[in-house]
Design an enzyme around this catalytic site. Structure first.
Site, PDB file in Angstrom:
ATOM      1  N   ARG A 180     -11.095  12.155  22.967  1.00 62.37           N
ATOM      2  CA  ARG A 180     -11.223  10.947  21.996  1.00 62.37           C
ATOM      3  C   ARG A 180      -9.857  10.365  21.888  1.00 62.37           C
ATOM      4  O   ARG A 180      -9.675   9.267  21.892  1.00 62.37           O
ATOM      5  CB  ARG A 180     -11.635  11.415  20.495  1.00 62.37           C
ATOM      6  CG  ARG A 180     -11.871  10.398  19.604  1.00 62.37           C
ATOM      7  CD  ARG A 180     -12.555  10.420  18.299  1.00 62.37           C
ATOM      8  NE  ARG A 180     -12.368   9.595  17.524  1.00 62.37           N
ATOM      9  CZ  ARG A 180     -11.853   9.574  16.188  1.00 62.37           C
ATOM     10  NH1 ARG A 180     -11.148  10.596  15.773  1.00 62.37           N
ATOM     11  NH2 ARG A 180     -11.719   8.457  15.326  1.00 62.37           N
TER      12      ARG A 180
ATOM     13  N   HIS B 189      -8.812   6.563  22.809  1.00 62.86           N
ATOM     14  CA  HIS B 189      -7.837   5.729  21.745  1.00 62.86           C
ATOM     15  C   HIS B 189      -6.548   5.191  22.508  1.00 62.86           C
ATOM     16  O   HIS B 189      -5.985   4.196  22.065  1.00 62.86           O
ATOM     17  CB  HIS B 189      -7.884   6.614  20.497  1.00 62.86           C
ATOM     18  CG  HIS B 189      -9.200   6.287  19.710  1.00 62.86           C
ATOM     19  ND1 HIS B 189      -9.229   6.287  18.447  1.00 62.86           N
ATOM     20  CD2 HIS B 189     -10.587   6.394  20.093  1.00 62.86           C
ATOM     21  CE1 HIS B 189     -10.433   6.141  18.029  1.00 62.86           C
ATOM     22  NE2 HIS B 189     -11.171   6.312  18.874  1.00 62.86           N
TER      23      HIS B 189
ATOM     24  N   ASN C  93      -7.429   5.921  13.654  1.00 57.25           N
ATOM     25  CA  ASN C  93      -6.969   7.075  14.214  1.00 57.25           C
ATOM     26  C   ASN C  93      -6.667   8.135  13.295  1.00 57.25           C
ATOM     27  O   ASN C  93      -6.256   9.238  13.354  1.00 57.25           O
ATOM     28  CB  ASN C  93      -5.766   6.615  14.952  1.00 57.25           C
ATOM     29  CG  ASN C  93      -6.165   5.757  16.311  1.00 57.25           C
ATOM     30  OD1 ASN C  93      -7.314   6.108  16.797  1.00 57.25           O
ATOM     31  ND2 ASN C  93      -4.986   5.257  16.858  1.00 57.25           N
TER      32      ASN C  93
ATOM     33  N   HIS D  27     -19.481  10.823  23.661  1.00 54.54           N
ATOM     34  CA  HIS D  27     -19.931  11.236  22.581  1.00 54.54           C
ATOM     35  C   HIS D  27     -20.863  12.339  22.487  1.00 54.54           C
ATOM     36  O   HIS D  27     -21.361  12.692  21.617  1.00 54.54           O
ATOM     37  CB  HIS D  27     -20.699  10.226  21.527  1.00 54.54           C
ATOM     38  CG  HIS D  27     -19.852   8.714  21.380  1.00 54.54           C
ATOM     39  ND1 HIS D  27     -20.405   7.700  20.954  1.00 54.54           N
ATOM     40  CD2 HIS D  27     -18.633   8.635  21.184  1.00 54.54           C
ATOM     41  CE1 HIS D  27     -19.275   6.756  20.794  1.00 54.54           C
ATOM     42  NE2 HIS D  27     -18.358   7.370  20.653  1.00 54.54           N
ATOM     43  N   THR D  28     -21.464  12.774  23.642  1.00 53.22           N
ATOM     44  CA  THR D  28     -21.735  14.060  23.647  1.00 53.22           C
ATOM     45  C   THR D  28     -20.898  15.229  23.021  1.00 53.22           C
ATOM     46  O   THR D  28     -21.562  16.291  22.772  1.00 53.22           O
ATOM     47  CB  THR D  28     -22.077  14.506  25.022  1.00 53.22           C
ATOM     48  OG1 THR D  28     -22.987  15.823  25.050  1.00 53.22           O
ATOM     49  CG2 THR D  28     -20.649  14.776  25.927  1.00 53.22           C
TER      50      THR D  28
END
Length: 312
Positions: free
Chosen positions: A56, A60, A88, A185-186
């Site tokens: 992630r 980002h 964040n 997103h797993t």
């Protein structure tokens, strides 16, 4: 015309002449990949949330000013950095990158950028979670600017398909990339705040988003009441530490958390791709690798930092 110019201006921030290569450090720091891999593996051994956090973090980073490690910079004085921007605040595991950088600097001082270390760490996180491996192109430079205000450019979990398409297109990423990268997103965990609008006061007619599976929605409401604990939340999917294609199956079962996940059903192209990935882990992982390489090749930095939290 003004909207088009704005899009072109944003896209121009994410492109540069930096040339990336899989063997960029072959002569100057040949052990960089093993050093980063060890730092990630050591951290993940004691904290299973680390791989999702690093993946992630890389997303980002790349979506703001390109993959330039600007997300790693600490706020200083009146300058509030990206890591302290609203989207964040929940990023964590920065210490893993610090540890990797320290090991790399010991072996090859002043050679390897923090941006490359983060890109490698994201790849290693996927591999450690049972996902695919790939050659990470290297040669990124670290940025000198990090602004919390720019994190509002990140795609939000409440985005609809047109907002998602625009956000990805501004970074040179396609609908194919959108669907493949959403598969990240797993892994991981979501706080209630990211999906509470789907289970409380959805609209003037219904309390709960009707596109949610009713029993799934009921279970979310129990974990996330209207006045929920600050850190309450749920795993992104039942196998949230395993990199698999279950996320796509959950989309069709109406058991995904974010409006942006559900939005993949709203265009024939994205729906068909999601169905393809739900039916084939092989198709998903191949697409994910290609899109990760494409996203992580958005460059924008200027230097190789000595320490990842501060500019030189």
């Amino acid at each position: 015309m003004s909207a088009l110019l704005a899009s072109l201006l944003i896209f121009s921030l994410f492109t540069s002449a930096t040339s990336l290569s899989s063997n960029y450090y072959a002569k100057t720091c040949p052990n960089v990949e093993s050093l980063v891999r060890k730092a990630v593996r050591d951290a993940a051994t004691s904290d299973k949330k680390v791989p999702a956090a690093l993946l992630r973090m890389h997303f980002h980073d790349c979506f703001i000013r390109g993959c330039d490690a600007s997300v790693l910079l600490d706020s200083k004085g009146k300058n509030k950095a990206e890591k302290d921007g609203p989207p964040n605040i929940s990023l964590h595991a920065f210490y893993v990158i610090d540890n990797a950088k320290k090991a790399v600097e010991s072996a090859c001082p002043g050679i390897v950028s923090c941006a490359d270390i983060l890109a490698l760490a994201a790849r290693d996180s996927v591999v450690l979670s049972g996902g695919p491996s790939w050659d990470v192109p290297k040669g990124r430079k670290d940025g000198r600017t990090s602004l919390a205000s720019e994190t509002l450019q990140l795609p939000f979990p409440t985005f609809n398909i047109s907002q998602l398409q625009k956000s990805f297109a501004q970074r040179g990423l396609s609908l194919d990339d959108l669907v493949a990268l959403s598969g990240g997103h797993t892994l991981g965990f979501s706080h209630c705040s990211s999906f509470k609008s789907r289970i409380h006061n959805f609209n003037s007619v219904t309390d709960v988003d009707p596109s949610l599976n009713p029993s799934f929605a009921a279970s979310l409401k129990k974990i996330c009441p209207v006045k929920n604990a600050k850190n309450a939340g749920v795993p992104m999917d039942p196998s949230s530490t395993s990199f698999d294609n279950k996320y796509y199956k959950l989309i069709f079962q109406k058991k995904v958390l974010f409006s942006s996940d559900k939005a993949l059903l709203d265009l024939p192209k994205t729906r068909n791709l999601a169905a393809k990935f739900a039916g084939s882990k092989y198709a998903f992982t191949n697409a994910f690798v290609n899109s990760m390489i494409k996203m992580s090749s958005i460059t924008g930095g200027q230097e190789v930092r000595k320490k990842c939290r501060v500019v030189n």
